[in-house]
Scaffold this active site. Structure first.
Site, PDB file in Angstrom:
ATOM      1  N   HIS A  15       0.817  -1.219   0.000  1.00  0.00           N
ATOM      2  CA  HIS A  15       0.000   0.000   0.000  1.00  0.00           C
ATOM      3  C   HIS A  15       0.848   1.265   0.000  1.00  0.00           C
ATOM      4  O   HIS A  15       0.425   2.313   0.483  1.00  0.00           O
ATOM      5  CB  HIS A  15      -0.945   0.001   1.216  1.00  0.00           C
ATOM      6  CG  HIS A  15      -1.887  -1.153   1.238  1.00  0.00           C
ATOM      7  ND1 HIS A  15      -2.530  -1.577   2.387  1.00  0.00           N
ATOM      8  CD2 HIS A  15      -2.312  -1.988   0.255  1.00  0.00           C
ATOM      9  CE1 HIS A  15      -3.296  -2.619   2.110  1.00  0.00           C
ATOM     10  NE2 HIS A  15      -3.177  -2.885   0.820  1.00  0.00           N
ATOM     11  N   GLU A  67      -3.255  -6.592  -9.623  1.00  0.00           N
ATOM     12  CA  GLU A  67      -1.899  -6.316  -9.152  1.00  0.00           C
ATOM     13  C   GLU A  67      -0.934  -7.248  -9.878  1.00  0.00           C
ATOM     14  O   GLU A  67      -1.182  -8.444  -9.985  1.00  0.00           O
ATOM     15  CB  GLU A  67      -1.813  -6.497  -7.631  1.00  0.00           C
ATOM     16  CG  GLU A  67      -2.769  -5.558  -6.900  1.00  0.00           C
ATOM     17  CD  GLU A  67      -2.903  -5.861  -5.411  1.00  0.00           C
ATOM     18  OE1 GLU A  67      -2.106  -6.669  -4.893  1.00  0.00           O
ATOM     19  OE2 GLU A  67      -3.796  -5.291  -4.775  1.00  0.00           O
ATOM     20  N   GLU A  81      -3.487 -13.510  -3.869  1.00  0.00           N
ATOM     21  CA  GLU A  81      -2.483 -12.457  -4.013  1.00  0.00           C
ATOM     22  C   GLU A  81      -1.259 -12.693  -3.123  1.00  0.00           C
ATOM     23  O   GLU A  81      -1.022 -11.966  -2.165  1.00  0.00           O
ATOM     24  CB  GLU A  81      -3.091 -11.082  -3.732  1.00  0.00           C
ATOM     25  CG  GLU A  81      -3.900 -10.964  -2.450  1.00  0.00           C
ATOM     26  CD  GLU A  81      -4.417  -9.547  -2.231  1.00  0.00           C
ATOM     27  OE1 GLU A  81      -3.641  -8.593  -2.385  1.00  0.00           O
ATOM     28  OE2 GLU A  81      -5.604  -9.410  -1.916  1.00  0.00           O
TER      29      GLU A  81
END
Length: 402
Positions: A232, A262, A358
Site C-alpha cells: 500500500h 496487481e 495475491e
C-alpha cells in the site's frame, strides 16, 4: 424568531437510478430483517459506510459527520447531514431523514424518531465508536443491544447474481487500467505519470459502462524499486530506471464496489536473482488459484501455500495473508474479515463467494532480487471450482516492458 428543526425530510428532485434494481435492495433488506428476527432485534442502527451502502445503495462522504441507516420491521431510512441536501435521498433505497447541525446530537434525535425508546437495538462493534455507543445508550434508552457485525458480514460474503455481474465489470475495468499502465512504462517516466495513465483509462471505462453512476475514488498505486516493498505504498515522483522492479496496482471503484489488479513488472530486463523470486511467487499464485475450491477452508489454503514457500526457503519473505473477500469495500472502509486467506480464519469457501489470490514476497534492499513481488487475481467460487475474472496476464513473458 423562527424555530429551527432538529431534522426534516428534504426529498429534492426525483429518485436516481441506483447501481442495482430496487428488487436487489429489497432482497438484502429482507435478509437483514431475518437477521433481526433471529437475534431478537427491533431496530438496526448501522453507522458504517459498507453496511449503509450495501443495504441502501447510499455511499456517504463523512467529512467529520456521522451517517446512519435505520432498519426496522417496516422502515428503511438513511440518516444524513444537511450539507448533502437531497443527494442522499436521491441515491438511496427507501426513506431519508436529514439532520441539522445547529444543535449537537440532532443526528441521534433523527435516529430516535425512527427507533423510539426502550427497544432492542442492533449495532456494529467494528465501527461504532465508544463515544457514539454512549450516545446510542443515552438517546435511545435501549432495553438491550446486540452486535450485528458478524451476521451482516456473513450476509455480505454471499454475492447475488447482480453483485457478481458488477464485480466482473470491475475486474474488466481493472484490466483496462493495467494495459494503459503497461503502455506508459518506459525509462525516465515518473511513477505518478504512469499511475495517472492507468487511473484516467479506468475512469473513462467506468463512465462508458455505467453512465448513470456517481464517480469517485478510482485510483492506482504504481510503485518502482524500493517503493515496491509494501503493498500500500503511495505513488511518488521517482523516475523509472532500466532493470527496476515495478508493482502495478489498479483499483476501480464502482458505486462502492472495489476490485483490483496487481502485477509484478520489470523495466526492460530482469536479473537472475529477481527472476527466481518472481517465478516462485507466480508458482504460489497458480497453486493458490487451484486451491480455491468450494469446501476448502481459508486456513487450509493458507497452510498449503505456506508449505510451498517453506520448501523453497522463502516463507520468511511473506508479508501478509494470501487473499480477501470482495464487495462493498475500499481502502478506507469495509472489510469482510471472516473471508481472508490467513492461518486464523476457518471460514469454508462456498459458491457465490468472491476472493482474491495475491501472494507477496518482499526482499530487503541491498539483497539480490530486492523488491516486492505480488500477483493478484479475483476468483468467484462456483459449485465445482472457481471462475477467474481477471484477464491481464501475469509473469515474466508479458511483464518485462519498456
Amino acid at each position: 424568531m423562527t424555530s429551527r428543526p432538529e431534522f426534516y425530510r428534504f426529498h429534492n428532485g426525483e429518485k436516481a437510478a441506483l447501481q442495482f434494481a430496487d428488487a436487489e435492495y429489497a432482497d438484502r433488506v429482507a435478509g437483514l430483517r431475518k437477521i433481526l428476527v433471529d437475534n431478537g432485534v427491533d431496530a438496526a442502527v448501522f453507522s458504517s459506510m459498507h453496511n449503509i451502502s450495501y443495504y441502501s445503495g447510499f455511499t456517504y462522504c463523512a467529512f467529520g459527520r456521522p451517517y446512519a441507516l435505520v432498519v426496522t420491521a417496516t422502515e428503511c431510512v438513511t440518516i444524513s447531514a444537511g450539507i448533502d441536501a437531497g443527494q442522499p435521498w436521491r441515491r438511496c433505497y427507501g426513506d431519508n431523514i436529514t439532520y441539522t447541525d445547529w444543535q449537537r446530537d440532532n443526528y441521534w434525535r433523527a435516529i430516535l424518531s425512527v427507533t423510539g425508546t426502550g427497544k432492542v437495538i442492533g449495532y456494529e462493534s467494528d465501527h461504532l465508536s465508544l463515544q457514539q455507543k454512549s450516545k446510542l445508550d443515552s438517546f435511545l434508552s435501549p432495553s438491550a443491544t446486540k452486535d450485528l457485525y458478524e451476521p451482516t458480514m456473513r450476509q455480505r460474503m454471499h454475492k447475488s447474481a447482480a453483485e457478481l455481474e458488477m464485480i466482473r465489470a470491475g475486474a474488466a475495468v481493472a484490466d483496462v487500467g493495467g494495459y494503459a499502465i503497461r503502455d506508459a512504462v518506459k525509462e525516465g517516466a515518473r511513477e505518478i505519470d504512469v499511475a495517472m495513465a492507468g487511473r484516467d483509462a479506468m475512469e473513462l471505462e467506468i463512465a462508458k459502462r455505467f453512465p448513470d453512476a456517481e464517480y469517485r475514488d478510482t485510483w492506482v498505486w504504481f510503485q518502482s524499486g524500493i517503493n515496491t516493498d509494501g503493498a500500500h505504498n503511495p505513488v511518488t515522483a521517482r523516475r523509472l530506471q532500466r532493470g527496476d522492479i515495478l508493482s502495478l496496482n489498479t483499483f476501480p471503484m464502482i458505486s462502492g464496489y472495489y476490485t483490483a489488479l496487481e502485477r509484478t513488472m520489470f523495466v526492460g530486463e530482469v536479473d537472475d536473482a529477481s527472476l527466481q523470486y518472481w517465478e516462485a511467487n507466480v508458482g504460489a499464485h497458480e497453486l493458490g488459484i487451484s486451491l480455491l475450491q468450494p469446501g476448502a477452508s481459508c486456513a487450509e489454503v493458507t497452510d498449503q501455500i505456506n508449505a510451498f514457500f517453506a520448501e523453497r526457503d522463502m516463507l520468511q519473505y511473506r508479508t501478509f495473508g494470501y487473499g480477501h473477500s470482495f464487495g462493498v469495500l475500499s481502502h478506507y472502509y469495509g472489510r469482510e474479515a471472516g473471508l481472508e486467506l490467513r492461518e486464523d480464519i476457518d471460514t469454508v469457501l462456498e459458491p457465490g463467494m468472491v476472493i482474491s489470490m495475491e501472494p507477496m514476497l518482499t526482499i530487503a534492499d541491498g539483497q539480490p532480487g530486492a523488491g516486492g513481488y505480488r500477483e493478484h487475481d479475483i476468483l468467484i467460487i462456483t459449485e465445482d471450482g472457481n471462475e477467474n475474472i481477471t484477464g491481464y496476464p501475469y509473469g515474466p513473458d508479458f511483464n518485462v516492458v519498456g
